[in-house]
Scaffold this motif. Structure first.
Motif, short mmCIF file in Angstrom:
data_model
loop_
_atom_site.label_atom_id
_atom_site.label_comp_id
_atom_site.label_asym_id
_atom_site.label_seq_id
_atom_site.Cartn_x
_atom_site.Cartn_y
_atom_site.Cartn_z
N HIS A 129 0.82 -1.22 0.00
CA HIS A 129 0.00 0.00 0.00
C HIS A 129 0.85 1.27 0.00
N ALA A 175 -0.90 4.23 -1.47
CA ALA A 175 -2.17 4.64 -0.89
C ALA A 175 -2.03 6.04 -0.28
N ARG A 222 -3.84 1.13 6.21
CA ARG A 222 -3.21 -0.08 5.67
C ARG A 222 -1.73 0.12 5.35
N ARG A 234 -2.26 -10.23 -1.22
CA ARG A 234 -2.46 -8.80 -0.95
C ARG A 234 -2.22 -7.95 -2.19
N ARG A 244 -5.00 -5.46 -3.88
CA ARG A 244 -4.68 -4.06 -4.15
C ARG A 244 -4.89 -3.74 -5.64
N GLU A 289 -8.58 -3.43 -6.35
CA GLU A 289 -9.10 -2.19 -5.80
C GLU A 289 -8.81 -1.01 -6.73
N ARG A 290 -7.59 -0.98 -7.26
CA ARG A 290 -7.20 0.13 -8.14
C ARG A 290 -7.87 0.04 -9.51
#
Length: 339
Positions: A127, A130, A136, A189, A193, A196-197
């Motif tokens: 992350h 982020a 996170r 993970r 990620r 999500e993006r």
């Protein structure tokens, strides 16, 4: 219904699913140990699991969102899927299969429990892009402390089994298992990620299918290496690898991906779900003694097992009692469909 109790129940449900996945994951250590004891080559042990897993997943897909969304995601971002599957599936399982002939099933399972802190150590890397305030990006201190307690128990297990001494082969095997313990949560993970993006909506079964499909070219290369080294695999090895594929490759992986997807935005609960894999040590001990005739851990190793159990209980207590006065991130309340 307030958000905090809802969040706590979701975290406990994720822990329960992760514990159940640990039971099915345990078959990996016991069956791989049986294959190694019969002289099966590690390259076939590794590749057969995922070559068999793919057709086993196909009948599930019509009831789990279908193949089409996965195929679109793979075509849109092939590099991301290949990278995540190469890390979280191929690298992870090649190292684990290579180490399978190093010792009892419970010893390999115990070493793999480095994953209870490895996943949390990955968080700042995964992350890093982020927003600065995203929790996170930080390693959750309480969860990390409990994970370290569990890993201390793992180290006591290793010392107890080796009676304070380990030869060169044992250290190589230990390094392989620790590497596998890092790569598995890292691949998972990184995929969460990426999704999500990209905004792609895939559930746990679709994510497992996508990573299994994306990794197939690498598995055929590894199978080719196994052919050059040992010829075709014996039927007992194929059957045992098929059992691993069903138990660990399909059931356990889907349960684990479901659990981590439920709490992907809650760092402490995510670390707790990953740490439930420490229960594999207890399951592997019982199965190894019952099926393979391995010895029970004793002395300092038994104290190590007790620390692992204590750590699991501490994680469950921690996520069931969220800090007072802290409003949970609303993203943590999403279902796995949003993962």
């Amino acid at each position: 219904m307030s958000a905090a109790p809802h969040d706590a129940r979701r975290a406990l449900a994720a822990i329960a699913l992760a514990l159940l996945s640990a039971l099915f994951f345990t078959q990996t250590y016991v069956l791989n140990r049986a294959i190694a004891s019969d002289g099966g080559h590690w390259a076939w042990t590794a590749s057969l699991r995922y070559l068999i897993t793919l057709p086993l997943l196909l009948p599930l897909m019509p009831w789990q969102g279908g193949i089409a969304p996965v195929w679109r995601a793979l075509r849109a971002h092939p590099g991301a899927w290949l990278r995540c599957s190469a890390i979280g599936f191929v690298g992870f399982y090649v190292l684990l299969a290579y180490a399978a002939d190093s010792g009892p099933a419970w010893l390999v399972a115990g070493s793999f429990q480095f994953t209870v802190i490895a996943g949390m150590l990955c968080a700042p890397f995964v992350h890093r892009h982020a927003p600065p305030g995203d929790p996170r990006r930080r390693i959750p201190r309480a969860a990390f402390a409990i994970g370290a307690l569990i890993f201390a128990g793992v180290l006591l297990l290793q010392l107890g089994h080796a009676q304070g001494r380990m030869d060169g082969a044992a250290w190589i095997a230990l390094g392989c298992v620790l590497g596998a313990a890092l790569l598995y949560p890292l691949g998972n993970r990184l995929l969460l990620r990426h999704l999500e993006r990209s905004g792609e909506d895939l559930n746990a079964t679709q994510r497992v299918f996508g990573m299994t499909l994306a990794s197939q070219p690498l598995w055929w290369l590894i199978a080719g290496y196994g052919w050059t080294q040992a010829g075709a695999p014996a039927w007992p090895q194929v059957l045992l690898a098929g059992a691993v594929a069903l138990s660990a490759g399909v059931i356990a992986t889907i349960l684990f991906f479901q659990a981590t997807g439920m709490v992907r935005d809650n760092p402490a609960a995510l670390g707790a779900a990953e740490a439930m894999q420490a229960a594999e040590l207890l399951f592997a001990t019982a199965l190894g003694v019952w099926w393979l005739g391995e010895a029970w851990p004793h002395g300092i190793a038994l104290w190590g097992a007790a620390l692992v159990v204590a750590g699991i209980a501490a994680f469950a207590w921690m996520v069931a009692r969220p800090p007072a006065g802290r409003a949970p991130d609303p993203r943590a309340l999403r279902t796995d469909r949003g993962a």
